[in-house]
Design a protein around this motif. Structure first.
Motif, PDB file in Angstrom:
ATOM      1  N   TYR A 158      49.365  56.432  40.800  1.00 28.40           N
ATOM      2  CA  TYR A 158      48.433  56.009  39.439  1.00 28.40           C
ATOM      3  C   TYR A 158      47.581  57.256  39.368  1.00 28.40           C
ATOM      4  O   TYR A 158      47.279  57.832  40.223  1.00 28.40           O
ATOM      5  N   TYR A 173      43.786  58.152  36.922  1.00 30.45           N
ATOM      6  CA  TYR A 173      43.026  57.319  36.303  1.00 30.45           C
ATOM      7  C   TYR A 173      42.033  58.024  35.340  1.00 30.45           C
ATOM      8  O   TYR A 173      42.161  59.331  35.338  1.00 30.45           O
ATOM      9  N   TYR A 217      38.031  58.144  34.162  1.00 31.74           N
ATOM     10  CA  TYR A 217      36.819  57.731  34.150  1.00 31.74           C
ATOM     11  C   TYR A 217      35.783  58.322  32.975  1.00 31.74           C
ATOM     12  O   TYR A 217      35.756  59.443  33.037  1.00 31.74           O
ATOM     13  N   GLN A 240      31.600  58.848  32.616  1.00 31.26           N
ATOM     14  CA  GLN A 240      30.400  59.182  33.194  1.00 31.26           C
ATOM     15  C   GLN A 240      29.188  59.418  31.881  1.00 31.26           C
ATOM     16  O   GLN A 240      29.261  60.692  31.551  1.00 31.26           O
ATOM     17  N   GLY A 290      27.122  55.923  36.667  1.00 26.09           N
ATOM     18  CA  GLY A 290      27.738  56.128  37.684  1.00 26.09           C
ATOM     19  C   GLY A 290      29.162  56.108  36.962  1.00 26.09           C
ATOM     20  O   GLY A 290      29.228  56.255  35.592  1.00 26.09           O
ATOM     21  N   LEU A 291      30.167  56.059  37.746  1.00 27.29           N
ATOM     22  CA  LEU A 291      31.536  56.185  36.876  1.00 27.29           C
ATOM     23  C   LEU A 291      32.226  54.973  36.265  1.00 27.29           C
ATOM     24  O   LEU A 291      32.082  53.971  37.115  1.00 27.29           O
ATOM     25  N   LEU A 329      35.275  52.938  34.976  1.00 28.13           N
ATOM     26  CA  LEU A 329      36.485  52.958  34.856  1.00 28.13           C
ATOM     27  C   LEU A 329      37.162  52.851  33.479  1.00 28.13           C
ATOM     28  O   LEU A 329      36.700  51.799  32.530  1.00 28.13           O
ATOM     29  N   TYR A 347      44.037  53.320  33.477  1.00 30.15           N
ATOM     30  CA  TYR A 347      44.891  53.844  34.516  1.00 30.15           C
ATOM     31  C   TYR A 347      46.376  53.970  33.751  1.00 30.15           C
ATOM     32  O   TYR A 347      46.641  53.008  32.932  1.00 30.15           O
ATOM     33  N   PHE A 380      36.421  62.347  33.418  1.00 31.90           N
ATOM     34  CA  PHE A 380      37.057  62.526  34.635  1.00 31.90           C
ATOM     35  C   PHE A 380      38.531  62.067  34.774  1.00 31.90           C
ATOM     36  O   PHE A 380      38.711  60.842  34.454  1.00 31.90           O
ATOM     37  N   LYS A 404      45.470  59.595  42.812  1.00 36.20           N
ATOM     38  CA  LYS A 404      45.014  59.156  43.949  1.00 36.20           C
ATOM     39  C   LYS A 404      46.182  59.445  45.067  1.00 36.20           C
ATOM     40  O   LYS A 404      47.168  59.689  44.768  1.00 36.20           O
ATOM     41  N   THR A 410      45.990  58.636  51.781  1.00 37.20           N
ATOM     42  CA  THR A 410      44.878  58.165  52.184  1.00 37.20           C
ATOM     43  C   THR A 410      44.044  56.880  51.100  1.00 37.20           C
ATOM     44  O   THR A 410      43.235  56.283  51.471  1.00 37.20           O
ATOM     45  N   GLY A 411      44.520  57.185  49.991  1.00 36.51           N
ATOM     46  CA  GLY A 411      43.996  56.270  48.678  1.00 36.51           C
ATOM     47  C   GLY A 411      42.789  56.860  48.303  1.00 36.51           C
ATOM     48  O   GLY A 411      42.361  56.392  47.242  1.00 36.51           O
ATOM     49  N   LYS A 412      42.318  58.120  48.823  1.00 37.29           N
ATOM     50  CA  LYS A 412      41.179  58.632  48.027  1.00 37.29           C
ATOM     51  C   LYS A 412      41.612  59.315  46.523  1.00 37.29           C
ATOM     52  O   LYS A 412      42.658  59.540  46.511  1.00 37.29           O
ATOM     53  N   LEU A 413      40.543  59.081  46.034  1.00 43.69           N
ATOM     54  CA  LEU A 413      40.691  59.743  44.401  1.00 43.69           C
ATOM     55  C   LEU A 413      40.427  61.243  44.467  1.00 43.69           C
ATOM     56  O   LEU A 413      39.429  61.613  45.147  1.00 43.69           O
ATOM     57  N   PHE A 469      39.574  64.108  42.026  1.00 46.23           N
ATOM     58  CA  PHE A 469      38.836  64.196  40.652  1.00 46.23           C
ATOM     59  C   PHE A 469      39.005  65.657  40.057  1.00 46.23           C
ATOM     60  O   PHE A 469      38.956  66.679  40.542  1.00 46.23           O
TER      61      PHE A 469
END
Lengths: 111, 114
Positions: A31, A33, A35, A37, A42-43, A45, A48, A88, A92, A96-99, A101
């Motif tokens: 995926y 994404y 975002y 800001q 904050g960010l 969404l 996606y 941004f 992914k 780990t699933g972390k984004l 950027f």
């Protein structure tokens, strides 16, 4: 390692279309994404896209994905002053699933 | 429904002091992430919690940084002996770990170390 690149600044006139571009390196990303800001916030969404899709449209937003070139774009139709923000793109990390950027593109909309 | 909340929204501290930043994820979200946003470094991943699994701490910049997640919900990010380079906006995100695994972000905590 993974890397996401964006141009830093885009200026358009109100009512024009804006196109924000992004390139990424991890071809196995599932995926991607976008975002938004706004100053001091904050960010948020925006949208996606799944990696097996070429295009996704959501009201004024159109996302195009060229998986071969690892290029992602966000088109905003009829850009308004309220669209002024930093945008941004993110991919992914499949392990780990972390984004991860990009640096963010500052969109300036002139009246 | 309620989104991700973070507190405090702003924190000013003196160099060398410890700070605690709090994150309340969206109810039912099993995954929780901390990121840091600073001028020179952009958005950086810090740490990730998923259910009862051991957290992924690979993004923590030094051993002065730690985080915990109690009861699978609220998380606290602790920075010990703060330094001026710790000044940044600390963002928390949570996700449902469904097929899209979309992360929803809180408003952030702006930390200023004098």
């Amino acid at each position: 390692g993974e890397d996401v690149e964006q141009s830093l600044f885009l200026s358009v006139r109100e009512g024009d279309s804006s196109v924000i571009n992004c390139t990424y390196t991890d071809s196995s990303s599932t995926y991607l994404y976008w975002y938004k800001q706004e100053p001091g916030a904050g960010l948020q969404l925006l949208t996606y896209i799944f990696s097996n899709m070429d295009m996704k449209q959501d009201q004024r937003l159109t996302v195009l994905l060229n998986k071969k070139d690892k290029h992602l774009s966000l088109r905003i139709a009829d850009t308004q002053t309220g669209d002024s923000a930093i945008y941004f793109c993110a991919e992914k990390d499949r392990n780990t699933g972390k984004l991860i950027f990009g640096q963010g593109t500052t969109l300036q909309v002139k009246p | 429904g309620a989104g991700v909340s973070q507190s405090p929204s702003n924190k000013v501290t003196e160099k060398g002091k410890d700070v605690e930043l709090r994150c309340d994820p969206i109810s039912g979200h099993t995954a929780l992430y901390w990121y840091r946003q600073s001028l020179g470094q952009g958005l950086e991943f810090l740490i990730y919690f998923q259910g009862n699994s051991a957290p992924d701490k690979s993004g923590l910049p030094s051993d002065r940084f730690s985080a915990e997640r109690t009861g699978g919900s609220v998380s606290t990010l602790t920075i010990q002996r703060t330094q001026q380079e710790d000044s940044a906006v600390y963002l928390c995100a949570s996700s449902l770990m469904d097929s899209t695994d979309t992360q929803y972000f809180g408003p952030g905590t702006r930390l200023t170390v004098l």
